[in-house]
Design a protein around this motif. Structure first.
Motif, mmCIF file in Angstrom:
data_model
loop_
_atom_site.group_PDB
_atom_site.id
_atom_site.type_symbol
_atom_site.label_atom_id
_atom_site.label_comp_id
_atom_site.label_asym_id
_atom_site.label_seq_id
_atom_site.Cartn_x
_atom_site.Cartn_y
_atom_site.Cartn_z
ATOM 1 N N GLU A 259 0.868 -1.175 0.000
ATOM 2 C CA GLU A 259 0.000 0.000 0.000
ATOM 3 C C GLU A 259 0.904 1.224 0.000
ATOM 4 O O GLU A 259 1.675 1.441 0.938
ATOM 5 C CB GLU A 259 -0.897 -0.006 1.233
ATOM 6 C CG GLU A 259 -1.875 1.160 1.293
ATOM 7 C CD GLU A 259 -2.704 1.115 2.557
ATOM 8 O OE1 GLU A 259 -3.842 0.620 2.503
ATOM 9 O OE2 GLU A 259 -2.183 1.568 3.611
ATOM 10 N N PHE A 260 0.805 1.997 -1.085
ATOM 11 C CA PHE A 260 1.669 3.158 -1.274
ATOM 12 C C PHE A 260 0.835 4.424 -1.126
ATOM 13 O O PHE A 260 -0.062 4.684 -1.932
ATOM 14 C CB PHE A 260 2.307 3.082 -2.664
ATOM 15 C CG PHE A 260 3.142 4.278 -3.029
ATOM 16 C CD1 PHE A 260 4.298 4.578 -2.328
ATOM 17 C CD2 PHE A 260 2.788 5.100 -4.087
ATOM 18 C CE1 PHE A 260 5.070 5.675 -2.668
ATOM 19 C CE2 PHE A 260 3.547 6.198 -4.441
ATOM 20 C CZ PHE A 260 4.702 6.485 -3.726
ATOM 21 N N PHE A 459 10.121 5.947 -6.641
ATOM 22 C CA PHE A 459 10.581 5.613 -5.298
ATOM 23 C C PHE A 459 11.108 4.179 -5.228
ATOM 24 O O PHE A 459 10.819 3.353 -6.080
ATOM 25 C CB PHE A 459 9.450 5.794 -4.279
ATOM 26 C CG PHE A 459 8.988 7.213 -4.137
ATOM 27 C CD1 PHE A 459 9.710 8.121 -3.384
ATOM 28 C CD2 PHE A 459 7.851 7.653 -4.789
ATOM 29 C CE1 PHE A 459 9.302 9.442 -3.268
ATOM 30 C CE2 PHE A 459 7.427 8.962 -4.686
ATOM 31 C CZ PHE A 459 8.157 9.857 -3.911
ATOM 32 N N LYS A 460 11.887 3.927 -4.151
ATOM 33 C CA LYS A 460 12.331 2.575 -3.835
ATOM 34 C C LYS A 460 11.929 2.257 -2.401
ATOM 35 O O LYS A 460 12.060 3.098 -1.512
ATOM 36 C CB LYS A 460 13.848 2.456 -3.972
ATOM 37 C CG LYS A 460 14.349 2.467 -5.414
ATOM 38 C CD LYS A 460 15.834 2.695 -5.496
ATOM 39 C CE LYS A 460 16.628 1.561 -4.898
ATOM 40 N NZ LYS A 460 18.080 1.757 -5.090
ATOM 41 N N VAL A 461 11.448 1.041 -2.195
ATOM 42 C CA VAL A 461 11.157 0.592 -0.831
ATOM 43 C C VAL A 461 12.500 0.365 -0.133
ATOM 44 O O VAL A 461 13.330 -0.400 -0.634
ATOM 45 C CB VAL A 461 10.351 -0.719 -0.841
ATOM 46 C CG1 VAL A 461 10.041 -1.164 0.592
ATOM 47 C CG2 VAL A 461 9.067 -0.559 -1.644
ATOM 48 N N PRO A 462 12.751 1.026 1.003
ATOM 49 C CA PRO A 462 14.017 0.804 1.719
ATOM 50 C C PRO A 462 13.988 -0.539 2.437
ATOM 51 O O PRO A 462 13.586 -0.640 3.599
ATOM 52 C CB PRO A 462 14.069 1.980 2.700
ATOM 53 C CG PRO A 462 12.637 2.322 2.943
ATOM 54 C CD PRO A 462 11.898 2.014 1.672
ATOM 55 N N ARG A 470 8.959 -8.075 7.299
ATOM 56 C CA ARG A 470 8.579 -7.473 6.026
ATOM 57 C C ARG A 470 7.073 -7.251 5.955
ATOM 58 O O ARG A 470 6.599 -6.155 5.731
ATOM 59 C CB ARG A 470 9.041 -8.370 4.870
ATOM 60 C CG ARG A 470 10.548 -8.424 4.706
ATOM 61 C CD ARG A 470 10.940 -9.241 3.500
ATOM 62 N NE ARG A 470 12.386 -9.353 3.407
ATOM 63 C CZ ARG A 470 13.093 -10.276 4.010
ATOM 64 N NH1 ARG A 470 12.495 -11.202 4.742
ATOM 65 N NH2 ARG A 470 14.405 -10.313 3.897
ATOM 66 N N VAL A 471 6.302 -8.333 6.111
ATOM 67 C CA VAL A 471 4.858 -8.234 5.968
ATOM 68 C C VAL A 471 4.267 -7.474 7.149
ATOM 69 O O VAL A 471 4.651 -7.683 8.299
ATOM 70 C CB VAL A 471 4.231 -9.633 5.844
ATOM 71 C CG1 VAL A 471 2.717 -9.545 5.793
ATOM 72 C CG2 VAL A 471 4.758 -10.327 4.585
ATOM 73 N N ASN A 472 3.345 -6.559 6.839
ATOM 74 C CA ASN A 472 2.641 -5.719 7.810
ATOM 75 C C ASN A 472 3.513 -4.632 8.434
ATOM 76 O O ASN A 472 3.086 -3.962 9.368
ATOM 77 C CB ASN A 472 2.011 -6.556 8.930
ATOM 78 C CG ASN A 472 0.871 -7.422 8.422
ATOM 79 O OD1 ASN A 472 0.126 -7.001 7.538
ATOM 80 N ND2 ASN A 472 0.761 -8.628 8.930
ATOM 81 N N SER A 473 4.712 -4.437 7.919
ATOM 82 C CA SER A 473 5.529 -3.344 8.433
ATOM 83 C C SER A 473 5.321 -2.094 7.569
ATOM 84 O O SER A 473 4.925 -2.174 6.414
ATOM 85 C CB SER A 473 7.014 -3.731 8.448
ATOM 86 O OG SER A 473 7.443 -4.052 7.151
ATOM 87 N N VAL A 474 5.574 -0.934 8.160
ATOM 88 C CA VAL A 474 5.381 0.347 7.487
ATOM 89 C C VAL A 474 6.728 1.066 7.446
ATOM 90 O O VAL A 474 7.469 1.069 8.435
ATOM 91 C CB VAL A 474 4.341 1.217 8.221
ATOM 92 C CG1 VAL A 474 4.205 2.576 7.540
ATOM 93 C CG2 VAL A 474 3.002 0.507 8.274
ATOM 94 N N CYS A 475 7.053 1.660 6.294
ATOM 95 C CA CYS A 475 8.311 2.391 6.200
ATOM 96 C C CYS A 475 8.117 3.636 5.341
ATOM 97 O O CYS A 475 7.103 3.799 4.667
ATOM 98 C CB CYS A 475 9.411 1.506 5.609
ATOM 99 S SG CYS A 475 9.112 1.049 3.894
ATOM 100 N N ILE A 553 5.086 10.332 2.744
ATOM 101 C CA ILE A 553 4.979 9.101 1.967
ATOM 102 C C ILE A 553 5.086 7.918 2.908
ATOM 103 O O ILE A 553 5.962 7.886 3.786
ATOM 104 C CB ILE A 553 6.112 9.025 0.916
ATOM 105 C CG1 ILE A 553 6.129 10.299 0.076
ATOM 106 C CG2 ILE A 553 5.964 7.795 0.035
ATOM 107 C CD1 ILE A 553 7.462 10.582 -0.546
ATOM 108 N N GLN A 554 4.204 6.956 2.728
ATOM 109 C CA GLN A 554 4.263 5.734 3.524
ATOM 110 C C GLN A 554 4.082 4.525 2.622
ATOM 111 O O GLN A 554 3.300 4.543 1.670
ATOM 112 C CB GLN A 554 3.182 5.715 4.612
ATOM 113 C CG GLN A 554 3.487 6.580 5.808
ATOM 114 C CD GLN A 554 2.541 6.292 6.969
ATOM 115 O OE1 GLN A 554 1.594 5.533 6.845
ATOM 116 N NE2 GLN A 554 2.821 6.903 8.106
ATOM 117 N N ILE A 555 4.825 3.481 2.944
ATOM 118 C CA ILE A 555 4.702 2.209 2.239
ATOM 119 C C ILE A 555 4.436 1.126 3.270
ATOM 120 O O ILE A 555 5.211 0.964 4.223
ATOM 121 C CB ILE A 555 5.981 1.877 1.453
ATOM 122 C CG1 ILE A 555 6.264 2.971 0.420
ATOM 123 C CG2 ILE A 555 5.859 0.515 0.772
ATOM 124 C CD1 ILE A 555 7.630 2.870 -0.219
#
Length: 564
Positions: A259-260, A459-462, A470-475, A553-555
């Motif tokens: 989810e971006f 963008f790139k996911v850090p 990984r799953v369910n984490s927000v960055c 921005i949140q991923i």
């Protein structure tokens, strides 16, 4: 679907293999141990050579033969042993491969050995006699046989090269994560067909209390960082090869559904409402776009400014926010979008394409643009020199030309962040730049060399922020990003990373390839702009976007995505 296995006592693995259902064998050259792991549970099932514990000291590769014989390598030698009740015994003479330096991958089938050297050479031996060698072209970490295909792992290239047993390169995949050092084909009891499993060894850190150290002057605890920790895990690789006819193929590999969320807020600055009072304007934002490796499941408008998803004059999907009917009586207005997208790795295997471009592609993506310095004599001369250095029969091969330009730029620039604007020629003279500066120089030279290309972002996911969950984490992305796509006839748009890792041996890693962490937005060449309604025309030169809005921005990683 991929699920991480974090087994006990598997921190410094160099090679993995399997000859039993539901089992992976791992070799630890520091402990000298051969361990066994249950794939279904991730449980460590013990050390197989528990009575000959040092047998695998310094081992580089392992192969568990169906007849129970175990092959392993040490430098350029291959040993053949058996293990009974934890005790090792020799079953065959040692094989020495004089041409090899450091054997890191082994496979044996019907009397033939397939031996990978770390330098990138695959040796094929009939018994102990070398009969053929294949230059894979990149450093190798491990190999396995999956079906009737060799899967050759190269972490420095973030790639798996798929070869036939006679040494023909058939396809390639991008590994999902850094640190891949072991690969195995494993049969599990719950699935009919074997699957590919990869072992990753990533650098980590740990905190410890150094009781021997003297306390600091403020009497704080003696906390120290140990930066030599390894984080080892195993994942199954989900992949799919898609053919492109005579033009080649591309491989998709493991990814995630994310989810971006991209939002902008009117800056809380005291004079901002006065500056935009009465201005008829809209704001346009680029949004995630559908590609071969990125699937857009939904995009919705968020915030308190009216917005719609529409196509601009060039056919690009964008989000447009209309400020004409908005009462700007408060400074904290915000607007944006939330997109759910599936991201996968991609890697192309292309067969000698020529530069016979459609007229539309030539008109739009070979055109001269001032921002790329294509009118500068210095850049034009470099382009001429690059083309003249390519063998005449390959000067119509757009992949060869793109690689040549990219290698030139990588050899001249070092990645270094600064926010000072420089033109492509100035960037080249300075010898350093960020991804955007690499991108502008690449596009200018590639177009001058006859390769149609365009800028991509954003963008790139850090991934380093997601290491432990990984799953369910927000960055939040560390920064926006830009790269390049070039057009290959009969194939379409092919991606390549713009900026280098400042390491020559890594120059191949994302050429014609990307990992799942890249989020691609619509090809507007503009990420966000204050415009006159229904156009990209600027309202005024004094209304700079960054002066009025602050982004957030949140991923969020929702789940592992499936290719099937």
């Amino acid at each position: 679907m991929v699920t991480s296995i974090k087994p006990l006592f598997a921190k410094n693995i160099t090679s993995i293999d399997s000859n039993e259902e539901d089992a992976i064998f791992v070799v630890d050259p520091e402990l000298g141990a051969l361990g066994k792991i249950d794939v279904r549970t991730g449980f460590f099932q013990g050390v197989v050579n528990f009575r000959s514990f040092n047998e695998f000291k310094g081992a580089g590769a392992i192969f568990m033969r169906p007849d129970g014989i175990i092959n392993y390598s040490n430098f350029n030698r291959i040993y053949a042993i058996g293990i009974e009740n934890g005790m090792v015994y020799e079953v065959m003479d040692t094989i020495t491969i004089n041409e090899a330096k450091d054997v890191v991958g082994l496979y044996w089938k019907e009397g033939r050995y397939y031996v990978a050297d770390s330098s990138g050479i695959l040796f094929i031996l009939d018994g102990d006699r070398p009969i053929r060698s294949v230059d894979v072209g990149n450093r190798i970490n491990d190999i396995t046989l999956h079906g009737d295909r060799l899967f050759i792992l190269s972490d420095i290239s973030r790639a798996i090269y798929i070869y036939s047993l006679d040494g023909t390169h058939l396809a390639s995949l991008t590994t999902p994560h850094e640190g891949a050092c072991g690969i195995a084909s494993v049969k599990t009891s719950d699935i009919e067909r074997s699957g590919i499993y990869i072992y990753y060894n990533q650098k980590s850190w740990d905190v410890f209390d150094d009781a021997s150290a003297k306390p600091d002057v403020d009497n704080s605890p003696n906390i120290k960082l140990n930066r030599n920790i390894s984080d080892g895990f195993i994942e199954k690789l989900d992949y799919k090869i898609i053919g492109l006819g005579m033009a080649g193929n591309f491989g998709l590999s493991d990814g995630y559904e994310v989810e971006f969320s991209y939002a902008e807020m009117l800056k809380p600055v005291h004079d901002i409402l006065e500056r935009i009072k009465g201005v008829k304007m809209c704001v346009r934002l680029s949004i995630p776009v559908e590609t071969r490796r990125q699937k857009v499941k939904s995009v919705k408008i968020i915030g308190d400014v009216p917005g719609v998803i529409r196509r601009d004059e060039s056919g690009n999907e964008i989000a447009e926010f209309d400020f004409r009917g908005v009462e700007l009586d408060k400074e904290r207005r915000y607007f944006g979008y939330c997109a759910v997208i599936e991201l996968y790795g991609i890697r192309f295997k292309l067969n000698a394409p020529d530069s016979g471009y459609p007229e539309e592609i030539k008109t739009r993506f070979l055109k001269k643009e001032l921002r790329y310095d294509m009118d500068r004599q210095e850049l034009r001369r470099i382009a001429e020199d690059l083309i003249s250095a390519i063998p005449r029969k390959e000067r119509g091969n757009v992949v060869k030309i793109a690689k040549t330009v990219r290698e030139y730029v990588y050899s001249r620039l070092a990645y270094r962040y600064n926010n000072t604007y420089t033109s492509p020629v100035e960037t080249l003279r300075s010898g350093e730049g960020t991804c955007g500066k690499y991108m502008e120089l690449l596009i200018g030279l590639m177009r001058l060399c006859g390769v149609a290309c365009r800028p991509v972002g954003d963008f790139k996911v850090p991934e380093y922020k997601l290491r432990y969950a990984r799953v369910n984490s927000v960055c939040v992305p560390d920064y926006d990003h830009a790269w390049v796509e070039f057009y290959v006839p009969a194939v379409g748009w092919v991606p390549m990373e713009s900026s280098s890792d400042n390491l020559p041996e890594r120059h191949e890693r994302f050429f014609g390839a990307l990992s799942w962490i890249y989020i691609e937005n619509s090809r507007t060449e503009k990420m966000c702009e204050i415009c006159r309604p229904d156009s990209w025309e600027k309202v005024g030169n004094d209304l700079m976007y960054s002066d009025f809005f602050v982004p957030d921005i949140q991923i969020k990683i929702l789940r592992e995505a499936s290719l099937h």
